[in-house]
Design an enzyme around this catalytic site. Structure first.
Site, mmCIF file in Angstrom:
data_model
loop_
_atom_site.group_PDB
_atom_site.id
_atom_site.type_symbol
_atom_site.label_atom_id
_atom_site.label_comp_id
_atom_site.label_asym_id
_atom_site.label_seq_id
_atom_site.Cartn_x
_atom_site.Cartn_y
_atom_site.Cartn_z
ATOM 1 N N ARG B 51 -25.702 2.424 6.622
ATOM 2 C CA ARG B 51 -26.395 0.750 6.621
ATOM 3 C C ARG B 51 -26.274 -0.102 7.330
ATOM 4 N NH1 ARG B 51 -24.277 -0.493 3.431
ATOM 5 N NH2 ARG B 51 -24.996 0.184 1.474
ATOM 6 N N THR B 52 -24.494 0.227 8.892
ATOM 7 C CA THR B 52 -24.243 -0.485 9.579
ATOM 8 C C THR B 52 -25.069 0.757 10.967
ATOM 9 O OG1 THR B 52 -21.795 -0.791 8.643
ATOM 10 C CG2 THR B 52 -22.542 -0.582 10.882
ATOM 11 N N LYS B 80 -16.440 20.575 18.619
ATOM 12 C CA LYS B 80 -16.610 20.929 20.268
ATOM 13 C C LYS B 80 -15.349 21.015 20.940
ATOM 14 C CE LYS B 80 -21.744 22.776 21.127
ATOM 15 N NZ LYS B 80 -22.226 23.112 22.720
ATOM 16 N N ARG B 101 -19.249 4.434 15.543
ATOM 17 C CA ARG B 101 -17.702 4.416 14.617
ATOM 18 C C ARG B 101 -17.202 5.535 14.376
ATOM 19 N NH1 ARG B 101 -18.799 1.017 9.764
ATOM 20 N NH2 ARG B 101 -17.829 2.013 7.456
#
Lengths: 305, 305, 305
Positions: B51-52, B80, B101
């Site tokens: 949603r964000t 990595k 995020r």
């Protein structure tokens, strides 16, 4: 129509034209910002490689084009058993050009053989990664002014590092390049590079074990990762690991105009204390990577004029 | 250049300007539809949050810009071993602004400290989620006409809910806000919110256990989820779970102009029978979230004038 | 506002209009290249389907619109327990039209029932895949000139293949279509197709076991996969597998203007030696799939005039 499967697919003249175009793009980005309007790039990444994928996407978006694709095999039809050949035939209906990353060597070549659109090899296993090589060449050329008359150090894992092999193979086509190959014995360049590329081209090179001993001679230092598990023994690893970590102390011995390159991601082979040194060019390199991919997309689409 | 790491990074004046801009965008979307032409947003989602992420992407696309990025860590170079600092340095070459995020608190702050482009914290662990707070503030302001003189109920898990803490910390800067804090004892607001935010700002508040008892007093009701596993005992859970589920019966006791907000996703804390009630504002809230992110992108890129 | 949940949602007239529009798009793509400027398509893929997703994305990009979404459930809010109904309500704030793929039958219908934007079913379990059917119909119509008066062979797994059921259900609405149903006994079409669709519409059809026996009669041959595990016994499988593999030998018996279709991906039911035969139309079909999705998006957005 042409593809880019290996850095050597381009003649020296084509390569110089491409790098000239990339330079012009870097100086006049607005001139190119709508050049690919209505064109679509497919990013077909059968294994994740965020940096390479996003560099291609940024390149296409900078040209006013758009992007579609997948970022790993498990979100692709590969999991339903479709061949690379069938996938590219379908993608040819969806996009104007494709960048393919694949864990298997040769997959992009198979795709190119049946594709109706240009295919760019964005890395195929341990084999080739030509746009990294183009990035490296542009970086050397922009920072050094040309691709001739340099002493270039290559440091770290020279055995398995495909970027190193491709860079050497490309640079031997220019004049008066001297290579300083810095690695543990276990990770020296393979014979076919030493014999068929360096010696065949009468290229000047030395092989050494310690970066400290030679850093003062270099115009460019190309760093790569050395993985612990590639040493013969733990003792060897402990004895040598410091040899291949670039820090402020080693930088103090380098020329004032030596540049440090790295294909990224780095782990700890370049100390973060080096990041603020004006000679640290590895993040600039990422920027050059976008310009050179823009030039490549334009060239393969015939939109470079 | 500025970043947005916490909702309190913005002064009240800056916040009001941002919310004014978001309002203007909501009324005149066409005026802004090309404002970010040629600009690129990088969505760097080290954990999924559809949603964000999509709200940011819709915001940038509504402004005529484009988007690149990744939607989970396993498709990123993080696997990595690359540091967040190195990633944002490279992304600075690819995009004009980034939304990050990350499951670890502080990761966006580390990124911002070395970034050449504005970084927006799109949620870092249990820490901050400033664009959710901006969304909540815009929703209250648009539906209520201002951010002053309201009785605001916050219901559910007030202990672990970061959106609740951020919303309280932001609203105490406005006049005559009274909070009604509705939660089981186990999930009351933490001491630092009670002492350092509410009492420190001489803010009027009460703490109660039952939504039913207070719903009639509220101008806004902000619902959050209460997870079963957060109760002290199964008995407690069974005794209290109905206290925190909003249904038609409870809505019947609420004011005619009380609005219900929820950061979404909801599970069952708001009964679907409430969805058609004109006071249910949680889907409108998602729309305001796009406008406020558009305003934020414009502001951080200096394109708000 | 309308949705597309089943191929039969469209009347014959609406379908013909849609296919006319798709044809016009294929002949004059430039005329439509900005038609969706400022519009956004959400691709909500709760299970991966690269080909279908990229076909939708290419369609929207060809119309000058943009795309956002997710390509598998684990990168979506579904993993936080959000209902499809709540997701589409939020997505209605982010996009102008949505294409939804879901493993559960009926999920797109649930979404459509609460959506503020048109919802296209991009495949729901074993149930429907209407844009594949539109693709198949456009392919037959473009290659054959109409949708009437053909003998159409459907070969392979006719029991579980939803594309086959949808295609039959759509074609019975046209005149003088004869079906030749070619499958092992275990994988014959279900009764409801035989009784309620074919017989109900007085449609001419035969059911046979061997492609070889009938290929010479066909105007179109629609191939599908036959999975080993669907046979009653290994003996049966070994006896029959060759019956359903199209190769050069079988093609030699077919009419000179018979076309071969396949919904893709193929595994080995069409030998690659057939790919270069001018009658092999399965990759052209992928191209028609983009045009028909462009026409569909325009129609549902009311931008078809």
């Amino acid at each position: 129509m042409k593809h880019l499967l290996s850095p050597l697919d381009l003649s020296v003249e084509e390569l110089n034209n491409l790098l000239d175009l990339a330079r012009d793009i870097s100086h006049n980005p607005d001139k190119y910002s709508k050049r690919c309007e209505g064109k679509k790039l497919a990013t077909l990444f059968y294994e994740p490689s965020t940096r390479t994928r996003l560099s291609f996407e940024a390149a296409m978006l900078n040209l006013g084009g758009s992007v579609l694709g997948f970022s790993s095999a498990n979100s692709s039809s590969a999991s339903k058993g479709e061949s690379v050949a069938d996938t590219i035939r379908v993608i040819s209906c969806y996009a104007d050009i494709a960048a393919m990353r694949h864990p298997k060597e040769g997959a992009p070549m198979v795709a190119a053989s049946v594709s109706r659109i240009p295919v760019i090899n964005a890395g195929d296993g341990g084999h080739q990664h030509p746009t990294q090589t183009l990035t490296d060449l542009m970086t050397i050329r922009e920072l050094g002014g040309s691709l001739d008359n340099f002493t270039i150090g290559l440091c770290g894992d020279l055995k398995f590092g495909r970027t190193v092999h491709s860079l050497i193979s490309s640079l031997v086509r220019y004049s008066n390049i001297k290579f300083v190959l810095i690695s543990p014995k276990e990770l020296r360049i393979p014979d076919y590079i030493r014999e068929d590329v360096l010696k065949e081209n009468n290229c000047d090179f030395v092989e050494v074990e310690s970066l400290d001993d030679v850093i003062g001679d270099l115009d460019f230092l190309y760093m790569t990762r050395v993985q612990r598990e590639r040493f013969f023994s733990e003792d060897e690893y402990l004895r040598m690991k410091g040899f291949y970590v670039l820090d402020k102390a080693k930088m103090a011995k380098a020329k004032e105009n030596m540049y440090v390159l790295h294909p990224l991601p780095r782990v700890n082979e370049i100390s973060v204390e080096v990041d603020d040194d004006p000679r640290a060019a590895y993040f600039k390199q990422a920027q050059f990577g976008v310009y050179v991919r823009m030039a490549l997309i334009l060239t393969l689409l015939g939109l470079d004029k």
